[in-house]
Motif scaffolding. Structure first.
Motif, PDB file in Angstrom:
ATOM      1  N   UNK A 220       0.836  -1.202   0.000  1.00 28.26           N
ATOM      2  CA  UNK A 220       0.000   0.000   0.000  1.00 28.26           C
ATOM      3  C   UNK A 220       0.869   1.250   0.000  1.00 28.26           C
ATOM      4  N   UNK A 221       1.919   1.222   0.836  1.00 31.68           N
ATOM      5  CA  UNK A 221       2.800   2.389   0.928  1.00 31.68           C
ATOM      6  C   UNK A 221       3.523   2.631  -0.388  1.00 31.68           C
ATOM      7  N   UNK A 222       4.000   1.529  -1.013  1.00 30.44           N
ATOM      8  CA  UNK A 222       4.740   1.661  -2.263  1.00 30.44           C
ATOM      9  C   UNK A 222       3.882   2.250  -3.367  1.00 30.44           C
ATOM     10  N   UNK A 223       2.619   1.819  -3.442  1.00 26.74           N
ATOM     11  CA  UNK A 223       1.746   2.225  -4.537  1.00 26.74           C
ATOM     12  C   UNK A 223       1.017   3.540  -4.290  1.00 26.74           C
ATOM     13  N   UNK A 224       0.731   3.813  -3.030  1.00 22.06           N
ATOM     14  CA  UNK A 224      -0.091   4.995  -2.736  1.00 22.06           C
ATOM     15  C   UNK A 224       0.588   5.992  -1.795  1.00 22.06           C
ATOM     16  N   UNK A 225       1.763   5.624  -1.270  1.00 21.03           N
ATOM     17  CA  UNK A 225       2.413   6.476  -0.269  1.00 21.03           C
ATOM     18  C   UNK A 225       2.699   7.876  -0.762  1.00 21.03           C
ATOM     19  N   UNK A 226       3.264   7.977  -1.981  1.00 19.02           N
ATOM     20  CA  UNK A 226       3.610   9.302  -2.506  1.00 19.02           C
ATOM     21  C   UNK A 226       2.397  10.211  -2.620  1.00 19.02           C
ATOM     22  N   UNK A 227       1.249   9.607  -2.914  1.00 20.25           N
ATOM     23  CA  UNK A 227       0.042  10.395  -3.157  1.00 20.25           C
ATOM     24  C   UNK A 227      -0.647  10.811  -1.865  1.00 20.25           C
ATOM     25  N   UNK A 228      -0.639   9.919  -0.858  1.00 16.55           N
ATOM     26  CA  UNK A 228      -1.430  10.189   0.340  1.00 16.55           C
ATOM     27  C   UNK A 228      -0.633  10.861   1.453  1.00 16.55           C
ATOM     28  N   UNK A 229       0.711  10.709   1.448  1.00 20.53           N
ATOM     29  CA  UNK A 229       1.507  11.278   2.538  1.00 20.53           C
ATOM     30  C   UNK A 229       1.313  12.788   2.689  1.00 20.53           C
ATOM     31  N   UNK A 230       1.321  13.589   1.591  1.00 22.38           N
ATOM     32  CA  UNK A 230       1.102  15.027   1.775  1.00 22.38           C
ATOM     33  C   UNK A 230      -0.231  15.350   2.444  1.00 22.38           C
ATOM     34  N   UNK A 231      -1.298  14.618   2.065  1.00 16.77           N
ATOM     35  CA  UNK A 231      -2.607  14.863   2.667  1.00 16.77           C
ATOM     36  C   UNK A 231      -2.619  14.448   4.144  1.00 16.77           C
ATOM     37  N   UNK A 232      -1.901  13.369   4.457  1.00 17.78           N
ATOM     38  CA  UNK A 232      -1.814  12.925   5.855  1.00 17.78           C
ATOM     39  C   UNK A 232      -1.090  13.968   6.698  1.00 17.78           C
ATOM     40  N   UNK A 233      -0.003  14.531   6.148  1.00 14.69           N
ATOM     41  CA  UNK A 233       0.742  15.559   6.877  1.00 14.69           C
ATOM     42  C   UNK A 233      -0.106  16.800   7.118  1.00 14.69           C
ATOM     43  N   UNK A 234      -0.853  17.215   6.090  1.00 14.47           N
ATOM     44  CA  UNK A 234      -1.729  18.380   6.240  1.00 14.47           C
ATOM     45  C   UNK A 234      -2.813  18.090   7.286  1.00 14.47           C
ATOM     46  N   UNK A 235      -3.403  16.894   7.199  1.00 15.19           N
ATOM     47  CA  UNK A 235      -4.408  16.507   8.191  1.00 15.19           C
ATOM     48  C   UNK A 235      -3.828  16.446   9.584  1.00 15.19           C
ATOM     49  N   UNK A 236      -2.577  15.962   9.690  1.00 15.29           N
ATOM     50  CA  UNK A 236      -1.911  15.895  10.986  1.00 15.29           C
ATOM     51  C   UNK A 236      -1.749  17.282  11.588  1.00 15.29           C
ATOM     52  N   UNK A 237      -1.382  18.255  10.741  1.00 16.24           N
ATOM     53  CA  UNK A 237      -1.221  19.621  11.234  1.00 16.24           C
ATOM     54  C   UNK A 237      -2.510  20.173  11.826  1.00 16.24           C
ATOM     55  N   UNK A 238      -3.630  19.970  11.118  1.00 14.03           N
ATOM     56  CA  UNK A 238      -4.915  20.449  11.638  1.00 14.03           C
ATOM     57  C   UNK A 238      -5.352  19.649  12.869  1.00 14.03           C
ATOM     58  N   UNK A 239      -4.982  18.356  12.899  1.00 12.78           N
ATOM     59  CA  UNK A 239      -5.286  17.539  14.080  1.00 12.78           C
ATOM     60  C   UNK A 239      -4.531  18.056  15.302  1.00 12.78           C
ATOM     61  N   UNK A 240      -3.268  18.464  15.091  1.00 20.16           N
ATOM     62  CA  UNK A 240      -2.474  19.035  16.186  1.00 20.16           C
ATOM     63  C   UNK A 240      -3.118  20.332  16.672  1.00 20.16           C
ATOM     64  N   UNK A 241      -3.597  21.167  15.728  1.00 24.17           N
ATOM     65  CA  UNK A 241      -4.328  22.378  16.114  1.00 24.17           C
ATOM     66  C   UNK A 241      -5.511  22.024  17.012  1.00 24.17           C
ATOM     67  N   UNK A 242      -6.313  21.071  16.537  1.00 24.23           N
ATOM     68  CA  UNK A 242      -7.545  20.709  17.251  1.00 24.23           C
ATOM     69  C   UNK A 242      -7.245  20.081  18.615  1.00 24.23           C
ATOM     70  N   UNK A 243      -6.283  19.152  18.639  1.00 27.07           N
ATOM     71  CA  UNK A 243      -6.005  18.428  19.875  1.00 27.07           C
ATOM     72  C   UNK A 243      -5.476  19.339  20.968  1.00 27.07           C
ATOM     73  N   UNK A 244      -4.699  20.366  20.584  1.00 30.81           N
ATOM     74  CA  UNK A 244      -4.106  21.272  21.558  1.00 30.81           C
ATOM     75  C   UNK A 244      -4.944  22.510  21.813  1.00 30.81           C
TER      76      UNK A 244
END
Length: 217
Positions: A186-210
């Motif tokens: 999954x990572x090999x085939x889709x990692x490049x595409x989904x990682x940027x969105x995961x990082x962006x989501x992580x940033x907003x999650x950090x905003x929300x959690x804190x």
């Protein structure tokens, strides 16, 4: 003896309760190792460095009562968002760079082993991992300060040893998960595409959690 057992239970339970989401973050970083953007040693060093900063802030709160509000720590969520946006914009350029790097001759590193280790610790990728781990750990400080404050020197020492041992286990588990054939596919085939969105989501999650949105708005 009971004190030691209690300290072990407290250390294990507190670490797991506050670091489950770190496994996901480590998975994201280890997934990028195959792209030659980051080395395993950078992830491990950065993970420990970010966690050490969290511990130090918690100890400052324990000894001196100085606690940085999680809302302000959450502002560091801007970093994963900016990294994710940059990866989205430069995804094609990154792929071309990877191809060029793989085709280049890389001379052997003849530096002294100590200089090699120091360069890996001071590497920008190490700091990138460390800042994201620290930003995601805003709630950790709120848990660790009262935990440390309620502990004597022996209990505190045991808890810290447990924390650092489990941090190593977390890195190992995340690394092994990326080597799993199913997860690796999954990572090999889709990692490049989904990682940027995961990082962006992580940033907003950090905003929300804190609770950082309360500062923004």
């Amino acid at each position: 003896m009971n004190q030691i057992v209690i300290a072990i239970v407290e250390g294990v339970s507190a670490f797991i309760a506050t670091n489950i989401d770190d496994l996901v973050i480590l998975l994201i970083f280890f997934a990028q190792v195959k792209e030659k953007k980051i080395k395993v040693i950078h992830i491990i060093n950065g993970s420990y460095l970010g966690f050490i900063v969290i511990i130090l802030f918690s100890l400052i709160g324990f000894f001196g009562g100085l606690i940085i509000s999680p809302e302000w720590i959450g502002l560091l969520g801007i970093l994963p968002i900016s990294i994710g946006v940059k990866q989205l914009i430069q995804s094609q350029e990154n792929q071309e760079e990877i191809i060029n790097i793989n085709n280049e001759y890389i001379p052997p590193d003849r530096r002294h082993p100590f200089l090699k280790i120091l360069s890996e610790i001071l590497h920008p990728q190490t700091y990138k991992v460390a800042v994201i781990i620290f930003a995601n750990g805003g709630d950790n400080i709120g848990v660790y300060v009262p935990l440390f404050a309620a502990s004597n020197l022996l209990s505190l020492t045991i808890i810290l040893v447990i924390f650092f041992l489990l941090k190593g286990l977390w890195c190992y588990l995340a690394y092994r998960l990326t080597k799993n054939p199913n997860i690796g596919h999954v990572i090999t085939n889709y990692g490049n595409k989904i990682v940027p969105y995961i990082l962006i989501g992580l940033g907003f999650f950090i905003f929300w959690k804190n609770g950082t949105f309360s500062l923004i708005f």
